[in-house]
Scaffold this motif. Structure first.
Motif, PDB file in Angstrom:
ATOM      1  N   SER A 120     -15.881  11.545  61.642  1.00  0.00           N
ATOM      2  CA  SER A 120     -15.801  11.859  60.215  1.00  0.00           C
ATOM      3  C   SER A 120     -14.796  12.970  59.953  1.00  0.00           C
ATOM      4  O   SER A 120     -14.061  12.943  58.963  1.00  0.00           O
TER       5      SER A 120
ATOM      6  N   ASN B  80     -19.407  14.984  62.228  1.00  0.00           N
ATOM      7  CA  ASN B  80     -19.062  14.656  63.606  1.00  0.00           C
ATOM      8  C   ASN B  80     -17.557  14.487  63.744  1.00  0.00           C
ATOM      9  O   ASN B  80     -16.809  14.542  62.764  1.00  0.00           O
TER      10      ASN B  80
ATOM     11  N   THR C 289     -23.936  14.851  55.658  1.00  0.00           N
ATOM     12  CA  THR C 289     -22.995  14.398  56.684  1.00  0.00           C
ATOM     13  C   THR C 289     -23.187  12.953  57.087  1.00  0.00           C
ATOM     14  O   THR C 289     -22.281  12.330  57.644  1.00  0.00           O
ATOM     15  N   SER C 290     -24.334  12.359  56.815  1.00  0.00           N
ATOM     16  CA  SER C 290     -24.583  10.976  57.244  1.00  0.00           C
ATOM     17  C   SER C 290     -24.101   9.952  56.229  1.00  0.00           C
ATOM     18  O   SER C 290     -23.994   8.765  56.565  1.00  0.00           O
ATOM     19  N   ASP C 291     -23.812  10.346  55.014  1.00  0.00           N
ATOM     20  CA  ASP C 291     -23.401   9.420  53.964  1.00  0.00           C
ATOM     21  C   ASP C 291     -21.875   9.359  53.924  1.00  0.00           C
ATOM     22  O   ASP C 291     -21.215  10.218  53.337  1.00  0.00           O
TER      23      ASP C 291
END
Length: 1606
Positions: free
Chosen positions: A199, A196, A155-157
């Motif tokens: 996104s 999030n 999820t962070s990329d």
């Protein structure tokens, strides 16, 4: 290995890496499921219990497990397809759980990235469902499961998320629905739940824009269905209530899809989709949007600039909008039922929708009209034709289209989907209240609809919409009936200049392509309507005369545009009224072909001011031919000659029209001057180009044919036709040079292959000239004395020349032409116009030689100078076939007509007959007509002595005729010739002892011919008319000759019997064609198509009845035939009465019995009294006791009355019918009581009238007390009529002692009659008593006065509600045949009483119409969960453990019934699940358990079955959770991809999802299903009760998984 044991090991041992090493399976081996799960439990326990140090110590082993064991095993599963079976799928799920545990323990994002790089390429560059993965790459299904494990760590990329979103979109577009659903559920849902808000918004925005772009660029059903599937999957994220946006940053909030016009286009495309799942998804989204708008209750508008809004919500109109959308959803959901009795009551809600749509102004309309179009289109696509027809009728009556705004909004729908549905022929059947010959209801409504629709369109749009509609007619193959009524409706439009050259071109395409295969009469009628429409719509200032005539030339003169018709006069008036208004040809754009430019060059050099000037210049251009044209050219196209002849005759008739100065002769002389000049020079000018002479003769031929009016054979009419007379006079001036030219060309100058076709032109012109001028004395003498003998002699010389050793083109062409000439001369001589002995006598010597029978025309050997690639040379076989066919034309003529010819000897006849049989095998089917004519003349002389040859000839001839059944042009002449052959008088006279094989063959063919008549209208007409003329000619000679002819009819009674029983029982499509043809006939002179000859299916009965009516009872042969025929009819009736075949109203059995008794009634006056009493009267009494339909019952009763009237001494036999057992007679006694109603007719003929009157009263009184209501009514009516006879009553009272006895009887009778009159207080009894007294058979009908052909064959069938194709109107007996009507049996009824009666039997049920509101209350409104929460909730499970404590065996089946809301269904389902050992039953609420209806059906099963509670809103999350546990989600639903229950194998871990009683499974849950299962059905209802459906599936699951010990 259990988790308890692993925890115990970890507690007592600190070397976790060693433990892990012992659990791991060897490399390159395939572990079992238990080992994979044990390793997973171990790693999960280490991850929970172990310290950081232990996890670090364990990490190398876990990493090795990940890359050395798990990844290779996943690749092995992918490559071998192990996941496609249940054990492999369980291993895959276990392996993915192990993968998740390993990644959680390693806590290293690098491993996740490496796995992602391995997995993502699977989703990239997908080309389709069948694409194969590269070696070492994961299968798409394996990749989905792996990616679902990796997603929480990605999820962070952001860059990777964008790439992943693109992969999902690519997969959505190419993979199957099942895999797309899996990707959406396992990947997209997981992704959206992990990222999030920002996104999530980016992903949804990218997904939304891509789907919209895809749908706009590729608008098809597949794209629409896939787009809806994706929108359903993310609907909870896309449609967020407005108050939720306050919780998020406005930059992160996704724009509302409802504001996009593309979204509503997708929804409407889904609502009209052919797949029911796509429609369900679209309706779900629509309901969700409406519910959201209603909850927000804010001003909402979805539209683009300059367009009406697709969707709007106005708080002030919220109640109106809410009501509209509720009704709209109800209508759309009801249409899914496909059952008219369910749909029809809801259609009154459609009227409410229309009213709401029509309210408001254009810029403030509450609802866009396109929503109504979705409803109509859905009805048009219904599987049930009744629903489709209901939709068409509703749209045709739509008053909304009278508004210009809505008419324009509907225009594209009208010229598109509505035109498509109008092409369905089933729409045009008559309604129940219409009779044959009336315009169908749809046809009438269509006329009014198009008038109102085009009248409401804005003027600037009428032309374009009309052009699109016509182009639609030409763009698809329309059947004859729809095109006819659409053309008729267009002809009703008001005249307006709407069409230009494009419109005429579109109409020409309809004529040229669409109508080419239609039935002749219907095609001609449609041509008439289209031509009338073109005259009304054409903008004459926008079209040239060239364009007009290029259009008119497509109307065939023998079908529509014929001189002397009203249509021709209309065209003439149109040209006269628009003289000088047409656009100049000089203004035409330069898009002409070279051929057109050549033909119209002269016409384009000047300004065309009138029709005459156009025709004159067109003729000059036509006859302008360069002198250098090759003499060996093929014939020019005859289309130009057709167009020019039409222009010439129209020009002349325009001058001849009333109100003009006349001058027809001068006009024609001026117009035809160039043609006549060329024709005069034909025989003298050696340098006249051949192409010019060909074109002049083509034009002459077309003029001679087209100049004839419809009544062209009437001399008086011809005398009044100035144009035709002038053309004849002008042609007569050039007839000699024309014929001299033709004679010169035919007798030696035609030498090339292309000249064979040219000879056909010459012979056609010669035939027209001979027929036209045979009455001119000087011409007739010239033809008789020199021309015809010379032409005949020249042709015979050519044929008598020795054959060439090497066949040349020149020699063979001359022989073919010579034979064609002799064939024409024989045809002309057969018409007895010219003396055959003078002109054709020498033919005998040539054709009667055996070596000349079937003489072949050899194919020439091509030389260097010949055109060896000529189509005619390549198709030389056709030329050779015509050569043989022409021989048989001559032979047929010589055998039938040429009297001076000496008859052939027997050997010659035998050889000729053998040659004829060979010719049937050699010739194409369309050339056998002269062979059949020849055999018909030879067969009578050979029937006995050469029986075998005759049998072969007849059998082969019949086979040839059968082969022509699909070719109407050649079939009917061949059939007539065959009937003359096989049913020749001599063949009919044969008896089996003389020629047993031949008579058997003829009888068999007769049966086959009758069978063919059942599928091809008009076949039996040919046979019966020929036989009736043969047996009883209308101009008979001596009586001995009549008897000799008639005697053979006795041996062919089967033909007469079948004719008496023949009638129209067509298939529904055949019946439609017949009825429409009758309608066209009744249009009369206003439709020029009525020139075509129709084949009435009632003709055989009319013909045979006319034949029977002419028989004389005094003639012994006639009487014998009548009695034998009656006996056969009686046996036929007995057989039907005793058969077990279904005998319902208007069935075939009913119709045949009705025809039998109609014929018997007709023949009664001609039968001997002894025969009637000895045979027919007794059978009538017997038939009265059988089960009879109303029409047959009335005929039997009428026959009884007539026979008793003429034979009163046999009244005792009638009274005996009342002495039978009442239980056996039952209601059949009503037949005999009906006879007593007419006692007033019989009584004067009886001797003891008083005694018979008292006898009638006594018999009737016995039945007045019957327990059967119908019998009592008949008895009371008879009692009333008999008691009311004053004469017998007074006579009975005058007898000594009669008054006292009658007084007692009178008291009883009066009490019975008072009881009958008292029925007025007993509801239905009173109605029936009134109806039976008013019934036609007991009121207006008089058995003696009304004895006529009209009553028997028209009035009775009509009044007894027999199908109207059984009604034979009296005019058919007067016009179709020679009917012998005398005073005993007139054709027409003397009084009009019966014609004024209305049909209907007295036994009726009360059929009241329901009020609209009452009808609405009968509709079960579907429960729609609009206000359910759309937020995910964790399911709260509440299970009962009593059954487990008792040790009851249970399966792994989980039944989910959260969508079912009826306690009775849930109670029965609970009982079923408990009995078959389901693991649990899931309900939407456990409160159902306390419901009394639930408990009544569950019978305490809820105490022993685990019950779980899952709300409908939570089902999506619940099902996804069960998927991760390894459950296979099975839905009970009928979809396009559903599997049959009898073929499906249930996995052990099965979750059975049941749909709602009304809605089924919602669209948002369908993509969560692994498979849909449907139950095979045989009935019509299409659906089972949900509890019954569930019980069938639960049992099938139990049966498959039942252990042998159980």
């Amino acid at each position: 290995m259990s988790s308890l044991l692993i925890n115990e090991i970890l507690t007592n041992c600190t070397y976790t890496d060693k433990i892990l090493e012992s659990f791991i399976w060897p490399i390159d081996s395939l572990p079992d499921l238990e080992r994979i799960e044990a390793v997973n439990i171990l790693i999960e326990a280490c991850n929970v219990r172990g310290s950081e140090e232990n996890r670090d110590k364990l990490s190398p082993g876990v990493r090795a497990l990940l890359w050395d064991r798990c990844i290779p095993l996943l690749r092995q599963i992918s490559e071998n397809g192990l996941h496609k079976n249940e054990p492999g799928l369980k291993a895959l799920h276990a392996l993915c759980r192990l993968l998740s545990s390993c990644l959680a323990l390693l806590c290293d994002s690098g491993e996740v990235e490496k796995l992602t790089m391995i997995t993502l390429p699977v989703f990239q560059n997908l080309e389709g469902e069948d694409c194969t993965q590269s070696k070492g790459q994961f299968d798409i299904d394996v990749a989905v499961e792996v990616l679902a494990v990796l997603l929480p760590s990605l999820t962070s990329d952001l860059e990777l998320l964008v790439k992943l979103t693109s992969c999902i979109l690519s997969a959505v577009k190419v993979l199957s629905d099942d895999r797309v659903s899996k990707i959406l559920v396992r990947v997209l849902f997981t992704l959206l739940n992990c990222v999030n808000d920002r996104s999530r918004t980016d992903i949804l925005q990218r997904l939304w824009l891509d789907l919209c772009t895809w749908h706009e660029s590729e608008k098809n059903m597949t794209v629409t269905a896939r787009t809806l599937l994706c929108l359903i999957a993310v609907s909870d994220y896309l449609f967020t209530p407005s108050e939720m946006s306050l919780l998020h940053d406005r930059h992160n909030y996704l724009s509302d899809p409802r504001l996009s016009q593309s979204f509503w286009v997708i929804i409407q495309s889904g609502l009209t989709h052919r797949d029911n799942v796509a429609r369900k998804r679209a309706l779900y989204l629509l309901k969700k949007c409406v519910a959201l708008s209603e909850a927000e209750n804010m001003e909402f508008l979805a539209s683009s600039d300059g367009e009406m809004c697709f969707f709007r919500w106005t708080p002030s109109k919220s109640q109106v909008l809410q009501k509209f959308w509720q009704d709209y959803v109800l209508v759309m959901e009801t249409l899914e039922e496909n059952q008219i009795h369910v749909v029809r009551p809801v259609l009154n809600r459609l009227n409410t929708l229309i009213e709401t749509t029509a309210s408001g102004k254009k810029d403030a309309a509450l609802v866009h009209p396109s929503w109504l179009l979705c409803v109509y289109q859905r009805m048009f696509h219904s599987e049930n034709k009744a629903v489709m027809k209901e939709g068409v009728h509703h749209l045709l009556e739509l008053e909304l289209l009278k508004c210009p705004v809505f008419a324009l909004a509907f225009s594209q729908f009208i010229v598109g989907p509505f035109m498509d549905v109008l092409s369905d022929s089933t729409l045009y059947h008559r309604s129940t209240n219409q009779i044959i010959g009336e315009c169908p209801e749809v046809g009438l409504k269509l006329q009014d609809f198009l008038v109102n629709f085009f009248g409401s369109l804005p003027e600037e749009h009428k032309g374009s919409v009309l052009l699109q509609l016509i182009q639609r007619m030409g763009s698809r193959h329309w059947c004859a009936v729809p095109l006819l009524f659409l053309s008729q409706a267009l002809a009703r439009l008001l005249p307006s200049p709407l069409l230009g050259p494009d419109g005429l071109q579109a109409l020409r395409e309809v004529l040229r392509c669409t109508m080419i295969t239609h039935q002749v009469q219907l095609r001609g009628a449609a041509q008439c309507f289209l031509l009338h429409s073109a005259l009304c719509w054409t903008d004459v200032q926008a079209v040239t005369l060239e364009e007009v005539f290029s259009f008119l030339v497509h109307f065939r003169y023998d079908e529509s545009l014929c001189r002397g018709t009203a249509l021709w006069k209309e065209v003439c008036d149109w040209f006269a009224n628009n003289k000088g208004k047409f656009r100049s040809a000089m203004g035409k754009s330069g898009t002409m072909t070279p051929q057109e430019a050549e033909l119209t060059s002269a016409a384009t050099e000047v300004e065309v001011a009138s029709l005459q000037s156009y025709t004159q210049h067109r003729l000059e251009a036509f006859l302008t031919v360069p002198a250098s044209t090759e003499q060996t050219d093929s014939l020019p196209d005859s289309g130009e000659a057709e167009l020019l002849s039409l222009a010439i005759l129209l020009s002349a008739d325009v001058e001849e029209s009333p109100g003009r100065d006349g001058g027809t002769q001068e006009t024609l002389e001026r117009l035809l001057l160039p043609l006549l000049d060329v024709l005069r020079r034909l025989s003298t000018s050696l340098y006249l180009p051949l192409r010019k002479s060909d074109k002049s003769l083509q034009l002459l031929l077309r003029l001679l044919k087209l100049r004839r009016s419809r009544t062209g054979t009437d001399p008086e009419t011809n005398a009044d036709d100035c144009v035709a007379a002038t053309v004849s006079a002008l042609v007569l001036t050039v007839v000699e040079p024309v014929q001299n030219f033709i004679a010169r060309r035919l007798t030696g100058e035609l030498q090339e292959v292309c000249d064979v076709e040219r000879a056909g032109l010459y012979l056609a012109v010669l035939r027209e000239l001979l027929q036209e001028f045979s009455g001119v004395p000087w011409y007739h003498g010239n033809m008789q004395q020199s021309f015809l003998p010379g032409l005949s002699a020249g042709s015979l010389r050519t044929l008598s020349e020795p054959s060439e050793q090497v066949p040349s083109v020149r020699g063979q062409v001359q022989r073919a032409v010579a034979m064609a000439v002799l064939s024409l001369l024989c045809e002309v001589a057969r018409g007895k116009v010219f003396n055959a002995s003078l002109s054709l006598g020498s033919l005998r010597e040539h054709f009667y030689r055996p070596e000349h029978l079937n003489q072949a025309l050899l194919k020439p050997v091509a030389t260097a100078s010949d055109v060896d690639d000529s189509p005619l040379l390549r198709d030389w076989g056709r030329v050779a076939a015509h050569f043989i066919g022409d021989q048989w034309t001559c032979l047929s003529f010589l055998q039938q007509v040429a009297v001076p010819v000496t008859p052939l000897e027997a050997p010659g006849l035998r050889a000729a007959l053998q040659a004829a049989v060979e010719a049937l095998s050699l010739l194409p089917s369309d050339l056998v007509l002269p062979v059949l004519d020849f055999m018909a003349s030879v067969l009578p002389q050979m029937a006995v002595c050469e029986e075998n040859h005759c049998v072969e000839a007849v059998a082969l001839s019949w086979k040839v005729v059968q082969g022509l059944s699909s070719n109407a042009h050649d079939f009917w002449p061949a059939l007539q010739a065959f009937v003359r052959l096989a049913f020749h008088r001599a063949a009919l006279d044969l008896i089996p002892e003389q020629a047993p094989m031949l008579t058997t063959t003829i009888q068999q063919i007769g049966c086959e011919l009758m069978e063919l008549s059942e599928v091809k209208s008009g076949v039996f007409n040919t046979l019966i008319s020929h036989c009736c003329r043969t047996w009883l000619p209308s101009d008979p000679g001596s009586e001995a000759r009549d008897d000799a002819r008639f005697s053979s009819a006795l041996t062919h009674l089967d033909i007469l019997k079948e004719a008496c029983l023949h009638g129209p029982v067509f298939r529904r499509d055949q019946r439609l064609i017949q009825e429409v043809q009758v309608y066209v006939e009744q249009l009369g002179d206003q439709c020029a198509a009525n020139l075509a000859i129709t084949r009435d299916e009632q003709f055989p009965r009319v013909c045979v009845l006319a034949f029977l009516s002419r028989l004389q009872p005094s003639n012994e042969l006639h009487q014998a035939l009548l009695e034998k025929l009656v006996l056969q009819l009686v046996e036929k009736d007995k057989g039907i009465a005793k058969s077990k075949a279904r005998y319902y109203s208007n069935s075939l059995q009913h119709r045949i019995r009705n025809r039998v008794w109609q014929t018997l009634l007709l023949l009664l006056p001609k039968l001997r009294r002894e025969f009637v009493v000895g045979t027919l009267l007794g059978y009538a009494f017997e038939a009265g006791f059988s089960s009879n339909q109303a029409s047959v019952k009335y005929l039997i009763e009428w026959a009884m009355v007539l026979m008793l009237y003429h034979n009163p001494s046999h009244m005792d036999h009638f009274w005996a019918c009342f002495s039978g057992d009442q239980e056996k007679t039952k209601t059949s006694i009503c037949t005999f009581l009906s006879v007593l109603v007419h006692m007033s007719i019989l009584l004067p003929r009886l001797e003891d009238q008083t005694g018979q009157w008292r006898k009638a009263l006594e018999v009737i009184l016995l039945w007045c007390f019957s327990h059967n209501f119908s019998v009592r009514l008949y008895a009371l009516l008879a009692l009333k009529r008999v008691w009311g006879l004053e004469g017998p009553r007074a006579a009975a009272e005058g007898v000594p002692g009669g008054a006292d006895a009658l007084g007692g009887l009178a008291t009883i009778i009066q009490a019975c009659l008072n009881q009958a009159e008292a029925m007025q207080n007993t509801g239905n009894a009173m109605k029936n008593w009134s109806r039976i007294q008013e019934h036609f058979f007991f009121s207006a009908f008089h058995p003696l006065r009304d004895y006529s052909v009209e009553t028997i064959f028209y009035s009775f069938p009509r009044l007894s509600e027999l199908s109207d194709d059984e009604w034979i109107p009296p005019w058919k007996f007067e016009k179709m045949a020679v009917f012998s009507a005398d005073s005993s049996l007139p054709v027409r009824n003397p009084v009009p009483d019966l014609s004024q009666m209305h049909p209907g039997d007295w036994i009726q049920q009360d059929k009241g119409e329901l009020e609209p509101e009452d009808r609405w209350t009968e509709v079960q409104k579907k429960i729609t969960a609009w206000r359910l929460s759309f937020h995910e909730q964790e399911p709260q499970l509440a299970a009962q453990q009593r059954a487990l404590r008792l040790g009851k065996l249970t399966s792994a089946l989980l039944v989910v019934a959260s969508l079912i809301d009826k306690p009775t269904n849930l109670g029965g389902l609970c009982r079923t699940c408990e009995i078959f050992g389901a693991s649990a039953l899931v309900l939407d609420s456990l409160r159902h358990v306390s419901d009394k209806q639930f408990q009544a059906l569950s019978v305490s099963s809820e105490l022993w079955l685990p019950l779980l509670e899952v709300k409908p809103a939570d089902l999506s999350a619940f099902l996804q959770g069960k998927k991760t546990e390894g459950y296979c989600i099975v839905g009970v639903e009928q979809t396009a991809n559903s599997q049959s229950l009898q073929d499906y194998k249930f996995p052990e871990k099965t979750l059975l999802l049941l749909g709602n009683e009304k809605e089924g499974i919602p669209a948002n849950l369908l993509q969560l299903l692994d498979v849909c299962v449907e139950i095979p059905q045989q009935g019509v209802i299409r659906s089972l009760n949900v509890h019954v459906s569930a019980a069938l599936l639960v049992w099938e699951y139990t049966r498959q998984h039942l252990q042998p010990t159980q």
